[in-house]
Design a protein around this motif. Structure first.
Motif, PDB file in Angstrom:
ATOM      1  N   ASN A 227       0.808  -1.214   0.000  1.00 18.26           N
ATOM      2  CA  ASN A 227       0.000   0.000   0.000  1.00 18.26           C
ATOM      3  C   ASN A 227       0.843   1.266   0.000  1.00 18.26           C
ATOM      4  O   ASN A 227       0.301   2.374  -0.095  1.00 18.26           O
ATOM      5  N   VAL A 228       2.145   1.093   0.088  1.00 17.44           N
ATOM      6  CA  VAL A 228       3.060   2.213  -0.117  1.00 17.44           C
ATOM      7  C   VAL A 228       3.555   2.223  -1.567  1.00 17.44           C
ATOM      8  O   VAL A 228       3.543   3.245  -2.246  1.00 17.44           O
ATOM      9  N   GLN A 229       3.954   1.048  -2.065  1.00 15.26           N
ATOM     10  CA  GLN A 229       4.598   0.973  -3.373  1.00 15.26           C
ATOM     11  C   GLN A 229       3.628   0.754  -4.534  1.00 15.26           C
ATOM     12  O   GLN A 229       3.845   1.259  -5.630  1.00 15.26           O
ATOM     13  N   ASP A 232      -0.683   2.859  -3.159  1.00 11.73           N
ATOM     14  CA  ASP A 232      -0.669   4.251  -2.688  1.00 11.73           C
ATOM     15  C   ASP A 232      -1.869   4.541  -1.795  1.00 11.73           C
ATOM     16  O   ASP A 232      -2.613   5.500  -2.001  1.00 11.73           O
ATOM     17  N   GLU A 233      -2.038   3.681  -0.799  1.00 14.66           N
ATOM     18  CA  GLU A 233      -3.126   3.835   0.164  1.00 14.66           C
ATOM     19  C   GLU A 233      -2.516   3.912   1.570  1.00 14.66           C
ATOM     20  O   GLU A 233      -2.367   2.914   2.264  1.00 14.66           O
ATOM     21  N   PRO A 234      -2.126   5.118   2.008  1.00 16.39           N
ATOM     22  CA  PRO A 234      -1.427   5.250   3.292  1.00 16.39           C
ATOM     23  C   PRO A 234      -2.247   4.784   4.489  1.00 16.39           C
ATOM     24  O   PRO A 234      -1.682   4.307   5.474  1.00 16.39           O
TER      25      PRO A 234
END
Length: 258
Positions: A227-229, A232-234
Motif C-alpha cells: 500500500n506504499v509501493q 498508494d493507500e497510506p
C-alpha cells in the motif's frame, strides 16, 4: 554391554514410522504440485492469478517467499517425525499437519488452472481449521524444545500464514466474481484488514503460540509495503503497521500452560 531396546526406539524395533513418512511425502508433494500445471502447459502461475484480482489487501510479491521457510520446515519436521515415531506431541499434531500439506497440494494445482475462486477459498478454509484445531490441542501439552521446534513450528508457521491467506483468498474471490462489497475500494479492504488483525489477535491468545504470530506479522508488513509501493493507500499501510505492533505486544504476553 548390549544396547537396551526401548518401546520408543523406532529405529531398533524396525517399525515403519508411517506418520513421518506420510508427512515427508506430502511435504514434497506440496513443493512440486505448483509446477504441475506448468509441466502440462495449462493455466497460469499463482502469481499471475493473484495479479488478476489485485486489491489493497494483497501483499507485495516478496511476501510469498515465506513458503520457502514453510516448505523447509515441513521437510525438517517430517524427518524428525520419522526418527521419533512414538512422540506424544507428534501423535497429536501429525494428522492436522498432514491435512494441510495435502490441501496445499490440491490448492497449488487448482488455482493455476481455475483461478482464485470459492473452491480455492473452501480448500484453504479447511486447512486453516485443521491447523488451528491442532494448535489448540498442542497447547494443553507440556512440550520440550525439540517438540516445539519440530512438531509445533511447522504447524504454527503454516497456520499463521494461511490465517492471512484465507482472508486474502476471500477478498480476491469477491473481486474475481465481480461481487460486492468490492475489496478494490480502500474502505472495504480496510474493513477486512481490521478483521484479519482482530482474528489474528484472538487466535494468538487461544493457541498461545508465538510462532503462529510470526507469519502474520510478516504478512501485515508486506500488506503495508504493497500500500506504499503499489496501491498508494497510506491508511491501509498505517493500519497494517499498527496491527504489527499489536500482535507483537500480544505475543509478549502469551504464556503456555505448564
Amino acid at each position: 554391554m548390549a544396547r537396551t531396546v526401548t518401546s520408543t526406539d523406532s529405529v531398533s524395533t524396525g517399525r515403519v514410522p508411517a506418520a513421518g513418512c506420510l508427512l515427508l511425502l506430502l511435504g514434497l508433494a506440496q513443493i512440486f504440485s505448483g509446477q504441475v500445471p506448468e509441466w502440462l502447459g495449462i493455466g497460469r502461475s499463482v502469481a499471475e492469478q493473484s495479479a488478476l484480482t489485485s486489491h489493497p489487501l494483497v501483499p507485495l510479491g516478496p511476501a510469498f517467499a515465506i513458503w520457502g521457510v514453510i516448505y523447509l520446515w515441513a521437510l525438517v519436521g517430517a524427518v524428525w517425525a520419522i526418527r521419533h515415531a512414538d512422540n506424544g506431541a507428534l501423535k497429536v499434531a501429525w494428522p492436522h499437519t498432514a491435512v494441510i500439506w495435502a490441501l496445499n497440494t490440491v490448492w497449488s494445482i487448482w488455482v493455476p488452472i481455475h483461478g482464485i475462486d470459492w473452491v480455492s477459498f473452501a480448500i484453504i478454509t479447511v486447512s486453516l481449521t485443521s491447523g488451528l484445531t491442532g494448535l489448540m490441542r498442542l497447547k494443553r501439552l507440556s512440550l520440550s524444545k525439540s517438540e516445539t521446534g519440530f512438531v509445533v513450528a511447522p504447524l504454527a508457521l503454516v497456520t499463521g500464514w494461511i490465517s492471512a491467506a484465507t482472508v486474502v483468498n476471500f477478498t480476491s474471490a469477491l473481486v474475481a466474481g465481480g461481487l460486492t462489497p468490492d475489496p478494490r475500494q480502500v474502505m472495504v479492504s480496510l474493513g477486512f484488514l481490521l478483521g484479519l488483525i482482530a482474528f489474528a489477535g484472538i487466535m494468538l491468545r487461544l493457541t498461545r503460540s508465538r510462532i503462529y504470530a510470526m507469519p502474520l506479522v510478516w504478512a501485515l508488513g508486506w500488506i503495508a509495503a504493497a500500500n506504499v509501493q503499489r496501491q498508494d493507500e497510506p491508511l491501509m499501510a498505517f493500519t497494517a503497521v499498527i496491527g504489527i505492533g499489536l500482535l507483537l505486544a500480544l505475543a509478549l504476553t502469551v504464556r503456555r500452560r505448564a
